[in-house]
Design a protein around this motif. Structure first.
Motif, PDB file in Angstrom:
ATOM      1  N   VAL A  24     -34.671   2.548  25.608  1.00  0.00           N
ATOM      2  CA  VAL A  24     -34.364   1.811  24.382  1.00  0.00           C
ATOM      3  C   VAL A  24     -33.026   2.307  23.871  1.00  0.00           C
ATOM      4  O   VAL A  24     -32.818   3.510  23.722  1.00  0.00           O
ATOM      5  CB  VAL A  24     -35.466   2.025  23.321  1.00  0.00           C
ATOM      6  CG1 VAL A  24     -35.118   1.285  22.029  1.00  0.00           C
ATOM      7  CG2 VAL A  24     -36.820   1.560  23.852  1.00  0.00           C
ATOM      8  N   GLU A  25     -32.117   1.380  23.581  1.00  0.00           N
ATOM      9  CA  GLU A  25     -30.767   1.749  23.145  1.00  0.00           C
ATOM     10  C   GLU A  25     -30.398   0.979  21.881  1.00  0.00           C
ATOM     11  O   GLU A  25     -30.416  -0.256  21.867  1.00  0.00           O
ATOM     12  CB  GLU A  25     -29.744   1.451  24.241  1.00  0.00           C
ATOM     13  CG  GLU A  25     -29.947   2.238  25.521  1.00  0.00           C
ATOM     14  CD  GLU A  25     -28.958   1.834  26.593  1.00  0.00           C
ATOM     15  OE1 GLU A  25     -28.645   0.636  26.692  1.00  0.00           O
ATOM     16  OE2 GLU A  25     -28.492   2.718  27.330  1.00  0.00           O
ATOM     17  N   GLY A  26     -30.081   1.720  20.819  1.00  0.00           N
ATOM     18  CA  GLY A  26     -29.574   1.107  19.587  1.00  0.00           C
ATOM     19  C   GLY A  26     -30.511   0.112  18.943  1.00  0.00           C
ATOM     20  O   GLY A  26     -30.064  -0.897  18.383  1.00  0.00           O
ATOM     21  N   LEU A  27     -31.808   0.387  18.970  1.00  0.00           N
ATOM     22  CA  LEU A  27     -32.780  -0.552  18.415  1.00  0.00           C
ATOM     23  C   LEU A  27     -32.661  -0.612  16.894  1.00  0.00           C
ATOM     24  O   LEU A  27     -32.702   0.418  16.216  1.00  0.00           O
ATOM     25  CB  LEU A  27     -34.197  -0.132  18.808  1.00  0.00           C
ATOM     26  CG  LEU A  27     -35.328  -1.027  18.304  1.00  0.00           C
ATOM     27  CD1 LEU A  27     -35.235  -2.421  18.914  1.00  0.00           C
ATOM     28  CD2 LEU A  27     -36.694  -0.410  18.610  1.00  0.00           C
ATOM     29  N   GLU A  28     -32.511  -1.816  16.376  1.00  0.00           N
ATOM     30  CA  GLU A  28     -32.500  -2.054  14.934  1.00  0.00           C
ATOM     31  C   GLU A  28     -33.524  -3.135  14.621  1.00  0.00           C
ATOM     32  O   GLU A  28     -33.621  -4.138  15.335  1.00  0.00           O
ATOM     33  CB  GLU A  28     -31.113  -2.504  14.460  1.00  0.00           C
ATOM     34  CG  GLU A  28     -30.023  -1.468  14.665  1.00  0.00           C
ATOM     35  CD  GLU A  28     -28.664  -1.950  14.187  1.00  0.00           C
ATOM     36  OE1 GLU A  28     -28.607  -3.053  13.594  1.00  0.00           O
ATOM     37  OE2 GLU A  28     -27.670  -1.246  14.406  1.00  0.00           O
ATOM     38  N   MET A  29     -34.288  -2.920  13.536  1.00  0.00           N
ATOM     39  CA  MET A  29     -35.288  -3.895  13.128  1.00  0.00           C
ATOM     40  C   MET A  29     -35.351  -3.916  11.604  1.00  0.00           C
ATOM     41  O   MET A  29     -35.725  -2.931  10.969  1.00  0.00           O
ATOM     42  CB  MET A  29     -36.658  -3.531  13.713  1.00  0.00           C
ATOM     43  CG  MET A  29     -37.672  -4.654  13.665  1.00  0.00           C
ATOM     44  SD  MET A  29     -37.243  -6.068  14.709  1.00  0.00           S
ATOM     45  CE  MET A  29     -37.349  -5.337  16.339  1.00  0.00           C
ATOM     46  N   HIS A  30     -34.941  -5.040  11.012  1.00  0.00           N
ATOM     47  CA  HIS A  30     -34.941  -5.196   9.564  1.00  0.00           C
ATOM     48  C   HIS A  30     -35.929  -6.304   9.190  1.00  0.00           C
ATOM     49  O   HIS A  30     -36.024  -7.319   9.889  1.00  0.00           O
ATOM     50  CB  HIS A  30     -33.552  -5.559   9.048  1.00  0.00           C
ATOM     51  CG  HIS A  30     -32.498  -4.552   9.406  1.00  0.00           C
ATOM     52  ND1 HIS A  30     -31.154  -4.763   9.169  1.00  0.00           N
ATOM     53  CD2 HIS A  30     -32.584  -3.323   9.980  1.00  0.00           C
ATOM     54  CE1 HIS A  30     -30.454  -3.716   9.581  1.00  0.00           C
ATOM     55  NE2 HIS A  30     -31.299  -2.831  10.091  1.00  0.00           N
ATOM     56  N   PHE A  31     -36.648  -6.098   8.079  1.00  0.00           N
ATOM     57  CA  PHE A  31     -37.656  -7.056   7.648  1.00  0.00           C
ATOM     58  C   PHE A  31     -37.361  -7.559   6.242  1.00  0.00           C
ATOM     59  O   PHE A  31     -36.896  -6.802   5.372  1.00  0.00           O
ATOM     60  CB  PHE A  31     -39.044  -6.415   7.665  1.00  0.00           C
ATOM     61  CG  PHE A  31     -39.540  -6.065   9.034  1.00  0.00           C
ATOM     62  CD1 PHE A  31     -40.138  -7.015   9.840  1.00  0.00           C
ATOM     63  CD2 PHE A  31     -39.400  -4.784   9.529  1.00  0.00           C
ATOM     64  CE1 PHE A  31     -40.592  -6.703  11.106  1.00  0.00           C
ATOM     65  CE2 PHE A  31     -39.850  -4.447  10.789  1.00  0.00           C
ATOM     66  CZ  PHE A  31     -40.438  -5.410  11.586  1.00  0.00           C
ATOM     67  N   SER A  32     -37.644  -8.832   6.007  1.00  0.00           N
ATOM     68  CA  SER A  32     -37.513  -9.419   4.678  1.00  0.00           C
ATOM     69  C   SER A  32     -38.722  -9.037   3.832  1.00  0.00           C
ATOM     70  O   SER A  32     -39.860  -9.182   4.266  1.00  0.00           O
ATOM     71  CB  SER A  32     -37.414 -10.946   4.780  1.00  0.00           C
ATOM     72  OG  SER A  32     -36.272 -11.335   5.520  1.00  0.00           O
ATOM     73  N   THR A  33     -38.473  -8.521   2.650  1.00  0.00           N
ATOM     74  CA  THR A  33     -39.537  -8.149   1.719  1.00  0.00           C
ATOM     75  C   THR A  33     -39.231  -8.773   0.364  1.00  0.00           C
ATOM     76  O   THR A  33     -38.154  -9.335   0.134  1.00  0.00           O
ATOM     77  CB  THR A  33     -39.662  -6.624   1.566  1.00  0.00           C
ATOM     78  OG1 THR A  33     -38.525  -6.136   0.820  1.00  0.00           O
ATOM     79  CG2 THR A  33     -39.697  -5.938   2.917  1.00  0.00           C
ATOM     80  N   ALA A  34     -40.179  -8.648  -0.573  1.00  0.00           N
ATOM     81  CA  ALA A  34     -39.980  -9.190  -1.916  1.00  0.00           C
ATOM     82  C   ALA A  34     -38.842  -8.487  -2.643  1.00  0.00           C
ATOM     83  O   ALA A  34     -38.245  -9.037  -3.571  1.00  0.00           O
ATOM     84  CB  ALA A  34     -41.281  -9.065  -2.715  1.00  0.00           C
ATOM     85  N   ARG A  35     -38.520  -7.259  -2.251  1.00  0.00           N
ATOM     86  CA  ARG A  35     -37.470  -6.490  -2.903  1.00  0.00           C
ATOM     87  C   ARG A  35     -36.124  -6.554  -2.176  1.00  0.00           C
ATOM     88  O   ARG A  35     -35.150  -5.961  -2.620  1.00  0.00           O
ATOM     89  CB  ARG A  35     -37.897  -5.031  -3.027  1.00  0.00           C
ATOM     90  CG  ARG A  35     -39.126  -4.833  -3.904  1.00  0.00           C
ATOM     91  CD  ARG A  35     -39.450  -3.364  -4.051  1.00  0.00           C
ATOM     92  NE  ARG A  35     -40.593  -3.150  -4.918  1.00  0.00           N
ATOM     93  CZ  ARG A  35     -41.078  -1.956  -5.244  1.00  0.00           C
ATOM     94  NH1 ARG A  35     -40.502  -0.862  -4.744  1.00  0.00           N
ATOM     95  NH2 ARG A  35     -42.115  -1.843  -6.050  1.00  0.00           N
ATOM     96  N   GLY A  36     -36.096  -7.250  -1.047  1.00  0.00           N
ATOM     97  CA  GLY A  36     -34.871  -7.336  -0.272  1.00  0.00           C
ATOM     98  C   GLY A  36     -35.129  -7.040   1.191  1.00  0.00           C
ATOM     99  O   GLY A  36     -36.281  -6.975   1.632  1.00  0.00           O
ATOM    100  N   VAL A  37     -34.080  -6.846   1.966  1.00  0.00           N
ATOM    101  CA  VAL A  37     -34.194  -6.574   3.401  1.00  0.00           C
ATOM    102  C   VAL A  37     -34.356  -5.075   3.621  1.00  0.00           C
ATOM    103  O   VAL A  37     -33.496  -4.280   3.239  1.00  0.00           O
ATOM    104  CB  VAL A  37     -32.957  -7.097   4.156  1.00  0.00           C
ATOM    105  CG1 VAL A  37     -33.038  -6.716   5.632  1.00  0.00           C
ATOM    106  CG2 VAL A  37     -32.843  -8.612   4.007  1.00  0.00           C
ATOM    107  N   ALA A  38     -35.471  -4.688   4.232  1.00  0.00           N
ATOM    108  CA  ALA A  38     -35.751  -3.279   4.526  1.00  0.00           C
ATOM    109  C   ALA A  38     -35.283  -2.950   5.935  1.00  0.00           C
ATOM    110  O   ALA A  38     -35.696  -3.592   6.901  1.00  0.00           O
ATOM    111  CB  ALA A  38     -37.241  -2.994   4.386  1.00  0.00           C
TER     112      ALA A  38
END
Length: 346
Positions: A8-22
């Motif tokens: 695994v190289e440079g894995l990024e995972m962002h999620f949309s939440t009620a307070r913004g992008v986590a």
């Protein structure tokens, strides 16, 4: 060095939440070799399970705001495969997963035999009779008593340890080369935990199975793993051989985690060490080191520059720290004060 089974190289995972992008995963690198047990450790919320599920692509797609990185498996980039390709070629056949809670992971209205036979028939194209015979063989391999009789049982008729063995049997049904075990012993008592972990050791010896073992239990990781990656706030802050990391940890977080672990040899009423403060808000991730606010040896540069994983010349480990020196842990010999109880008058 031979090519790793999983890289695994440079894995990024962002999620949309009620307070913004986590920003839940932020540049994670991970390497697992053939037949290796690799531990992924960190406190709750550090991103261990999200990293594990990202490998198989089983995260809620609607919630993903951003993803990046490469997930290499035997020369293929899993992140570039379609859902159909993952389902038909990877999940179950090449990489399988044992989920955290055996109480809820099994379908409560299907018999054990049906749940075991389903992936076998789907991926191997065999008859129902052949699939059930294979199911009995798998239950034998995971040491489940009376495997023929258990094919007719529903999940609620099995204990927690028996259900976990069924989950492992389902994961092994199509002979995968990599097993992802996400907190596989959390809901089990200590005796059953040891039995499940011994079973993993046997499967590794018999099948040459590589295992990614996800846990917050440092003792388990130190005892059972060859390599370990320590995660904090969605980043790998230290990695290396299990013995090097836990005996000669260079990152303050690793050292403090190890210092907070209870030990059987401690005298009664020993005060457990804790890590002060709390993990950063992933919606508003700090610019520099994510551990800076809780670190007892932070420097000015830690507030502005994210430290890269830097290898130690004396060991094969690497730490993401601007000041990788030993942390002086609190004295664990202090006894707790005796509890006092006050009864308020009626």
């Amino acid at each position: 060095m031979s090519a790793p089974l999983l890289e695994v190289e440079g894995l990024e995972m962002h999620f949309s939440t009620a307070r913004g992008v986590a920003q839940v995963i932020n540049g994670v690198d991970l390497r697992i070799g053939e037949g290796e047990v690799h531990g992924l450790v960190g406190e709750s919320g550090s991103g261990k399970s999200v990293t594990a599920r990202s490998i198989l692509g089983i995260l809620p797609q609607r919630s993903i705001a951003h993803r990046a990185g490469r997930i290499g498996y035997r020369g293929r980039d899993l992140a570039a495969l379609s859902e159909k390709e993952m389902r038909q070629e990877i999940r179950g056949q090449q990489i399988a997963m044992v989920f955290q809670d055996p109480m809820t992971a099994l379908n409560p209205v299907m018999r054990i035999g049906q749940q075991l036979a389903m992936p076998i028939r789907r991926h191997r194209g065999v008859s129902k009779r052949e699939a059930l015979a294979r199911a009995v063989e798998l239950l034998h391999q995971v040491d489940l008593p009376d495997p023929e009789g258990r094919l007719r049982s529903f999940p609620h008729e099995l204990s927690g340890g028996q259900r976990q063995r069924v989950m492992i049997a389902i994961a092994l049904a199509c002979d995968p080369q990599l097993l992802i075990a996400d907190e596989p012993t959390t809901a089990l008592d200590v005796t059953v935990q040891a039995q499940i972990l011994d079973l993993f050791d046997e499967l590794r010896e018999e099948r040459g199975l590589a295992i990614l073992l996800v846990s917050h239990d440092l003792g388990l990781i130190a005892e059972r793993c060859d390599q370990v990656s320590v995660m904090y706030a969605g980043e790998v802050v230290e990695r290396g051989g299990a013995r090097d990391v836990f005996e000669h940890g260079r990152h303050p977080y690793t050292r403090l985690l190890e210092g907070a672990r209870p030990r059987l040899e401690d005298p009664p009423h020993t005060v457990l060490n804790t890590i002060s403060g709390r993990a950063p808000n992933l919606v508003d991730r700090p610019v520099g080191c994510p551990f800076r606010a809780r670190c007892p040896q932070a420097l000015d540069v830690c507030a502005h520059v994210r430290p890269p994983l830097t290898a130690d010349e004396g060991t094969l480990s690497a730490a993401a720290c601007h000041n990788p020196t030993s942390v002086d842990l609190p004295d664990p010999s202090t006894e707790r004060p005796e509890p006092t109880f006050e009864v308020s008058p009626r």
